[in-house]
Design a protein around this motif. Structure first.
Motif, PDB file in Angstrom:
ATOM      1  N   SER A  83       0.802  -1.214   0.000  1.00 13.85           N
ATOM      2  CA  SER A  83       0.000   0.000   0.000  1.00 13.85           C
ATOM      3  C   SER A  83       0.839   1.269   0.000  1.00 13.85           C
ATOM      4  CB  SER A  83      -0.943   0.016   1.220  1.00 13.85           C
ATOM      5  OG  SER A  83      -0.207   0.012   2.428  1.00 13.85           O
ATOM      6  N   GLN A  84       1.918   1.279   0.761  1.00 12.34           N
ATOM      7  CA  GLN A  84       2.692   2.506   0.899  1.00 12.34           C
ATOM      8  C   GLN A  84       3.860   2.599  -0.086  1.00 12.34           C
ATOM      9  OE1 GLN A  84       1.341   4.803   2.817  1.00 12.34           O
ATOM     10  NE2 GLN A  84      -0.205   3.261   3.310  1.00 12.34           N
ATOM     11  N   LEU A  85       4.730   1.574  -0.098  1.00 11.75           N
ATOM     12  CA  LEU A  85       5.892   1.673  -0.981  1.00 11.75           C
ATOM     13  C   LEU A  85       5.518   1.427  -2.444  1.00 11.75           C
ATOM     14  CD1 LEU A  85       9.454   0.545  -0.072  1.00 11.75           C
ATOM     15  CD2 LEU A  85       8.658   0.434  -2.413  1.00 11.75           C
ATOM     16  N   LEU A  86       4.881   0.281  -2.716  1.00 12.08           N
ATOM     17  CA  LEU A  86       4.490  -0.002  -4.100  1.00 12.08           C
ATOM     18  C   LEU A  86       3.375   0.926  -4.569  1.00 12.08           C
ATOM     19  CD1 LEU A  86       4.463  -3.919  -4.243  1.00 12.08           C
ATOM     20  CD2 LEU A  86       6.284  -2.337  -4.893  1.00 12.08           C
ATOM     21  N   GLY A  87       2.394   1.168  -3.688  1.00 14.55           N
ATOM     22  CA  GLY A  87       1.237   1.961  -4.084  1.00 14.55           C
ATOM     23  C   GLY A  87       1.499   3.444  -4.165  1.00 14.55           C
ATOM     24  N   SER A  88       1.899   4.041  -3.041  1.00 16.44           N
ATOM     25  CA  SER A  88       2.049   5.501  -2.974  1.00 16.44           C
ATOM     26  C   SER A  88       3.356   6.003  -3.572  1.00 16.44           C
ATOM     27  CB  SER A  88       1.937   5.970  -1.513  1.00 16.44           C
ATOM     28  OG  SER A  88       0.667   5.684  -0.993  1.00 16.44           O
ATOM     29  N   VAL A  89       4.467   5.315  -3.273  1.00 15.24           N
ATOM     30  CA  VAL A  89       5.782   5.800  -3.711  1.00 15.24           C
ATOM     31  C   VAL A  89       6.096   5.392  -5.151  1.00 15.24           C
ATOM     32  CG1 VAL A  89       8.262   5.735  -3.257  1.00 15.24           C
ATOM     33  CG2 VAL A  89       6.640   5.791  -1.342  1.00 15.24           C
ATOM     34  N   LEU A  90       5.865   4.126  -5.498  1.00 15.76           N
ATOM     35  CA  LEU A  90       6.222   3.639  -6.832  1.00 15.76           C
ATOM     36  C   LEU A  90       5.066   3.701  -7.830  1.00 15.76           C
ATOM     37  CD1 LEU A  90       8.474   0.581  -5.866  1.00 15.76           C
ATOM     38  CD2 LEU A  90       9.132   2.953  -6.365  1.00 15.76           C
ATOM     39  N   GLY A  91       3.898   4.159  -7.382  1.00 20.10           N
ATOM     40  CA  GLY A  91       2.814   4.460  -8.314  1.00 20.10           C
ATOM     41  C   GLY A  91       1.899   3.337  -8.732  1.00 20.10           C
ATOM     42  N   ALA A  92       1.813   2.269  -7.935  1.00 27.21           N
ATOM     43  CA  ALA A  92       0.937   1.154  -8.309  1.00 27.21           C
ATOM     44  C   ALA A  92      -0.526   1.593  -8.386  1.00 27.21           C
ATOM     45  CB  ALA A  92       1.085   0.005  -7.310  1.00 27.21           C
ATOM     46  N   TYR A  93      -0.914   2.566  -7.549  1.00 28.82           N
ATOM     47  CA  TYR A  93      -2.289   3.067  -7.594  1.00 28.82           C
ATOM     48  C   TYR A  93      -2.615   3.677  -8.952  1.00 28.82           C
ATOM     49  CZ  TYR A  93      -2.529   2.573  -2.497  1.00 28.82           C
ATOM     50  OH  TYR A  93      -2.540   2.079  -1.221  1.00 28.82           O
ATOM     51  N   THR A  94      -1.591   4.258  -9.588  1.00 29.57           N
ATOM     52  CA  THR A  94      -1.782   4.895 -10.892  1.00 29.57           C
ATOM     53  C   THR A  94      -1.752   3.874 -12.022  1.00 29.57           C
ATOM     54  OG1 THR A  94      -0.728   6.929 -10.097  1.00 29.57           O
ATOM     55  CG2 THR A  94      -0.885   6.628 -12.487  1.00 29.57           C
ATOM     56  N   TYR A  95      -0.822   2.915 -11.928  1.00 34.07           N
ATOM     57  CA  TYR A  95      -0.645   1.931 -12.984  1.00 34.07           C
ATOM     58  C   TYR A  95      -1.750   0.869 -13.019  1.00 34.07           C
ATOM     59  CZ  TYR A  95       4.068   3.913 -13.220  1.00 34.07           C
ATOM     60  OH  TYR A  95       5.135   4.771 -13.334  1.00 34.07           O
ATOM     61  N   PHE A  96      -2.278   0.538 -11.851  1.00 32.35           N
ATOM     62  CA  PHE A  96      -3.306  -0.502 -11.762  1.00 32.35           C
ATOM     63  C   PHE A  96      -4.567   0.075 -11.128  1.00 32.35           C
ATOM     64  CE2 PHE A  96       0.903  -2.489 -11.086  1.00 32.35           C
ATOM     65  CZ  PHE A  96       0.985  -3.236 -12.262  1.00 32.35           C
ATOM     66  N   SER A  97      -5.627   0.188 -11.891  1.00 38.79           N
ATOM     67  CA  SER A  97      -6.862   0.808 -11.400  1.00 38.79           C
ATOM     68  C   SER A  97      -7.504   0.016 -10.265  1.00 38.79           C
ATOM     69  CB  SER A  97      -7.862   0.951 -12.555  1.00 38.79           C
ATOM     70  OG  SER A  97      -8.165  -0.315 -13.131  1.00 38.79           O
ATOM     71  N   TRP A  98      -7.203  -1.294 -10.202  1.00 37.42           N
ATOM     72  CA  TRP A  98      -7.805  -2.168  -9.193  1.00 37.42           C
ATOM     73  C   TRP A  98      -6.987  -2.250  -7.911  1.00 37.42           C
ATOM     74  CZ3 TRP A  98      -4.017  -5.680  -8.326  1.00 37.42           C
ATOM     75  CH2 TRP A  98      -3.132  -5.949  -9.381  1.00 37.42           C
ATOM     76  N   TRP A  99      -5.810  -1.646  -7.887  1.00 37.35           N
ATOM     77  CA  TRP A  99      -4.895  -1.784  -6.752  1.00 37.35           C
ATOM     78  C   TRP A  99      -5.526  -1.291  -5.441  1.00 37.35           C
ATOM     79  CZ3 TRP A  99      -0.399  -4.415  -6.874  1.00 37.35           C
ATOM     80  CH2 TRP A  99       0.496  -4.270  -5.796  1.00 37.35           C
ATOM     81  N   ASP A 100      -6.120  -0.107  -5.480  1.00 35.47           N
ATOM     82  CA  ASP A 100      -6.704   0.501  -4.280  1.00 35.47           C
ATOM     83  C   ASP A 100      -7.883  -0.314  -3.763  1.00 35.47           C
ATOM     84  OD1 ASP A 100      -6.886   2.570  -2.319  1.00 35.47           O
ATOM     85  OD2 ASP A 100      -8.586   3.400  -3.392  1.00 35.47           O
ATOM     86  N   VAL A 101      -8.779  -0.703  -4.670  1.00 35.98           N
ATOM     87  CA  VAL A 101      -9.956  -1.487  -4.282  1.00 35.98           C
ATOM     88  C   VAL A 101      -9.533  -2.835  -3.691  1.00 35.98           C
ATOM     89  CG1 VAL A 101     -11.997  -2.688  -5.144  1.00 35.98           C
ATOM     90  CG2 VAL A 101     -11.458  -0.399  -5.983  1.00 35.98           C
ATOM     91  N   MET A 102      -8.547  -3.463  -4.317  1.00 30.99           N
ATOM     92  CA  MET A 102      -8.065  -4.757  -3.846  1.00 30.99           C
ATOM     93  C   MET A 102      -7.504  -4.649  -2.429  1.00 30.99           C
ATOM     94  SD  MET A 102      -4.882  -6.475  -3.378  1.00 30.99           S
ATOM     95  CE  MET A 102      -3.733  -5.711  -4.520  1.00 30.99           C
ATOM     96  N   LEU A 103      -6.683  -3.644  -2.185  1.00 34.32           N
ATOM     97  CA  LEU A 103      -6.061  -3.485  -0.871  1.00 34.32           C
ATOM     98  C   LEU A 103      -7.090  -3.203   0.222  1.00 34.32           C
ATOM     99  CD1 LEU A 103      -2.798  -1.474  -1.660  1.00 34.32           C
ATOM    100  CD2 LEU A 103      -3.000  -3.869  -0.985  1.00 34.32           C
ATOM    101  N   HIS A 104      -8.092  -2.384  -0.097  1.00 34.03           N
ATOM    102  CA  HIS A 104      -9.112  -2.073   0.909  1.00 34.03           C
ATOM    103  C   HIS A 104      -9.979  -3.288   1.212  1.00 34.03           C
ATOM    104  CE1 HIS A 104      -8.726   2.205   1.844  1.00 34.03           C
ATOM    105  NE2 HIS A 104      -8.262   2.351   0.617  1.00 34.03           N
ATOM    106  N   GLY A 105     -10.242  -4.104   0.194  1.00 35.26           N
ATOM    107  CA  GLY A 105     -10.996  -5.329   0.426  1.00 35.26           C
ATOM    108  C   GLY A 105     -10.222  -6.297   1.301  1.00 35.26           C
ATOM    109  N   VAL A 106      -8.947  -6.458   0.993  1.00 35.76           N
ATOM    110  CA  VAL A 106      -8.081  -7.348   1.775  1.00 35.76           C
ATOM    111  C   VAL A 106      -7.924  -6.823   3.200  1.00 35.76           C
ATOM    112  CG1 VAL A 106      -5.714  -8.185   2.014  1.00 35.76           C
ATOM    113  CG2 VAL A 106      -6.824  -8.235  -0.218  1.00 35.76           C
TER     114      VAL A 106
END
Length: 207
Positions: free
Chosen positions: A70-93
């Motif tokens: 969530s923090q390093l891959l998502g916020s810092v390296l931009g996974a939230y931008t590259y993968f539209s499902w990243w945020d929804v997946m993390l919140h579900g998990v």
């Protein structure tokens, strides 16, 4: 066991290395996020020292990897931008995991395991769901605070994003609550038994 703990140390090292790398590039905007995330990886150990409740290593690894994703891959390296499902997946998990956290809190509050011995299924399920929903809301408050005070963009300036996150967390927690309820009603072994055994608490009622 050493290999499993090594995974936690590896994630912590990744946060430090990434922070130093960005610092060398004179990029200071992510420093609070990275060091804050690093500090959060120590929460399970701190909780155990304060409450004396032992947390299984797999749960600690799951929690640490969640911070990494969530923090390093998502916020810092931009996974939230590259993968539209990243945020929804993390919140579900996160909703599912927070359901397990609810069990840990119950063990800390009830060291004799009375609620589990008396099979208070309805109360346990309700508490799991309440913790999941409350945590989803609190997380959105944290994101809003970060966006407002530090110029982050975690909520994408959108009410829809906020509500989607809360709903996903609620669904995840609901699924876990239902699972625990079914397992307890059917008297089958589940995460509760493992957690109680790990802390040396017998689930059998004394006659």
């Amino acid at each position: 066991m050493k290999y499993l703990k090594g995974m936690i140390y590896g994630v912590r090292l990744a946060f430090v290395v990434c922070s130093i790398y960005l610092l060398c590039q004179l990029k200071f905007d992510r420093q609070i996020l990275l060091w804050g995330s690093l500090a959060l990886t120590f929460v399970p150990e701190l909780f155990t020292k304060v409450s004396k409740v032992k947390i299984p290593i797999w749960a600690r690894i799951f929690y640490t990897l969640f911070l990494f994703c969530s923090q390093l891959l998502g916020s810092v390296l931009g996974a939230y931008t590259y993968f539209s499902w990243w945020d929804v997946m993390l919140h579900g998990v996160s909703g599912v995991f927070l359901g397990y956290v609810a069990l840990i809190i119950m063990v800390a509050a009830d060291r004799s395991g009375t609620l589990f011995k008396q099979r208070k299924t309805g109360l346990i399920v309700l508490f799991i769901l309440a913790i999941s929903i409350a945590s989803a809301g609190i997380w959105e408050i944290i994101e809003f605070t970060g966006d407002t005070l530090f110029g982050a963009n975690a909520q994408l300036g959108s009410l829809q994003d906020t509500m989607e996150d809360i709903i996903c967390g609620t669904i995840g927690g609901g699924i876990y609550a239902i699972y625990i309820g079914i397992m307890m009603k059917s008297k089958r072994r589940c995460a509760i038994d493992t957690l109680l055994d790990f802390n040396g608490i017998s689930k059998r009622s004394k006659k």
